[in-house]
Design a protein around this motif. Sequence first.
Motif, PDB file in Angstrom:
ATOM      1  N   ALA A   1      -0.839   3.738   5.619  1.00  0.00           N
ATOM      2  CA  ALA A   1      -0.555   2.522   4.860  1.00  0.00           C
ATOM      3  C   ALA A   1      -0.998   1.353   5.727  1.00  0.00           C
ATOM      4  O   ALA A   1      -0.889   1.382   6.941  1.00  0.00           O
ATOM      5  CB  ALA A   1       0.933   2.414   4.550  1.00  0.00           C
ATOM      6  N   GLN A   2      -1.527   0.333   5.101  1.00  0.00           N
ATOM      7  CA  GLN A   2      -1.966  -0.839   5.854  1.00  0.00           C
ATOM      8  C   GLN A   2      -0.764  -1.652   6.277  1.00  0.00           C
ATOM      9  O   GLN A   2       0.166  -1.843   5.512  1.00  0.00           O
ATOM     10  CB  GLN A   2      -2.911  -1.682   5.011  1.00  0.00           C
ATOM     11  CG  GLN A   2      -4.193  -0.962   4.690  1.00  0.00           C
ATOM     12  CD  GLN A   2      -5.128  -1.813   3.864  1.00  0.00           C
ATOM     13  OE1 GLN A   2      -4.816  -2.915   3.473  1.00  0.00           O
ATOM     14  NE2 GLN A   2      -6.291  -1.261   3.600  1.00  0.00           N
TER      15      GLN A   2
ATOM     16  N   GLU B   1       0.839  -1.199   0.000  1.00  0.00           N
ATOM     17  CA  GLU B   1       0.000   0.000   0.000  1.00  0.00           C
ATOM     18  C   GLU B   1       0.876   1.251   0.000  1.00  0.00           C
ATOM     19  O   GLU B   1       1.992   1.242   0.490  1.00  0.00           O
ATOM     20  CB  GLU B   1      -0.871   0.016   1.259  1.00  0.00           C
ATOM     21  CG  GLU B   1      -1.814  -1.152   1.370  1.00  0.00           C
ATOM     22  CD  GLU B   1      -2.963  -1.088   0.391  1.00  0.00           C
ATOM     23  OE1 GLU B   1      -3.438   0.019   0.097  1.00  0.00           O
ATOM     24  OE2 GLU B   1      -3.370  -2.149  -0.080  1.00  0.00           O
ATOM     25  N   MET B   2       0.354   2.343  -0.557  1.00  0.00           N
ATOM     26  CA  MET B   2       0.971   3.663  -0.470  1.00  0.00           C
ATOM     27  C   MET B   2       2.477   3.648  -0.708  1.00  0.00           C
ATOM     28  O   MET B   2       3.263   3.994   0.158  1.00  0.00           O
ATOM     29  CB  MET B   2       0.682   4.277   0.896  1.00  0.00           C
ATOM     30  CG  MET B   2       1.073   5.714   1.054  1.00  0.00           C
ATOM     31  SD  MET B   2      -0.135   6.941   0.563  1.00  0.00           S
ATOM     32  CE  MET B   2      -1.473   6.628   1.667  1.00  0.00           C
TER      33      MET B   2
ATOM     34  N   THR C   1       8.493   4.408   0.686  1.00  0.00           N
ATOM     35  CA  THR C   1       7.584   3.465   1.336  1.00  0.00           C
ATOM     36  C   THR C   1       7.375   3.865   2.792  1.00  0.00           C
ATOM     37  O   THR C   1       8.218   4.546   3.375  1.00  0.00           O
ATOM     38  CB  THR C   1       8.168   2.035   1.335  1.00  0.00           C
ATOM     39  OG1 THR C   1       9.396   2.043   2.089  1.00  0.00           O
ATOM     40  CG2 THR C   1       8.428   1.535  -0.067  1.00  0.00           C
TER      41      THR C   1
END
Length: 140
Positions: A138-139, A38-39, A53
């Motif tokens: 973000a997960q 994610e993201m 990240t």
Amino acid sequence: MSTPGSEKKLTLFLLNDKFTISKLAQFAELPMIVAKGEMCFSARTEDELVIITPEFMAPNNVQQETGFRAIRVEDESLLKDTRIISALIDPLTTAGIGAVVFTTFNSVYVFLREEKIVDAVDALQHAGHTFEHKEVTAQK
């Protein structure tokens, strides 16, 4: 006298996550966690592969800069409105705050050193921008 972009007032979101900017070899494969995570943001040039990240997703054993926070602005006219980037960067530059900017079709992400985030928020609010709270992480 106003500076370019100073008339553009934006609604900004401060993301909760801390981010890492990593430099990989030019032809390195994109790490699987980045490709499916994610993201994440990536850019490949003739010299390097750079990925941004959340810290928990950063690859190991590569050149890195840690401790970044991100501010996001969402705007559907992003690719057409040239004032958006300058409206974000001009107040930060005036305050002596460096930034890394990444754009998508609908959003601009401004990555700032965590120790500069309070000064950055002050500079952006002083320029007339507002911050809204929105759970954006973000997960894990």
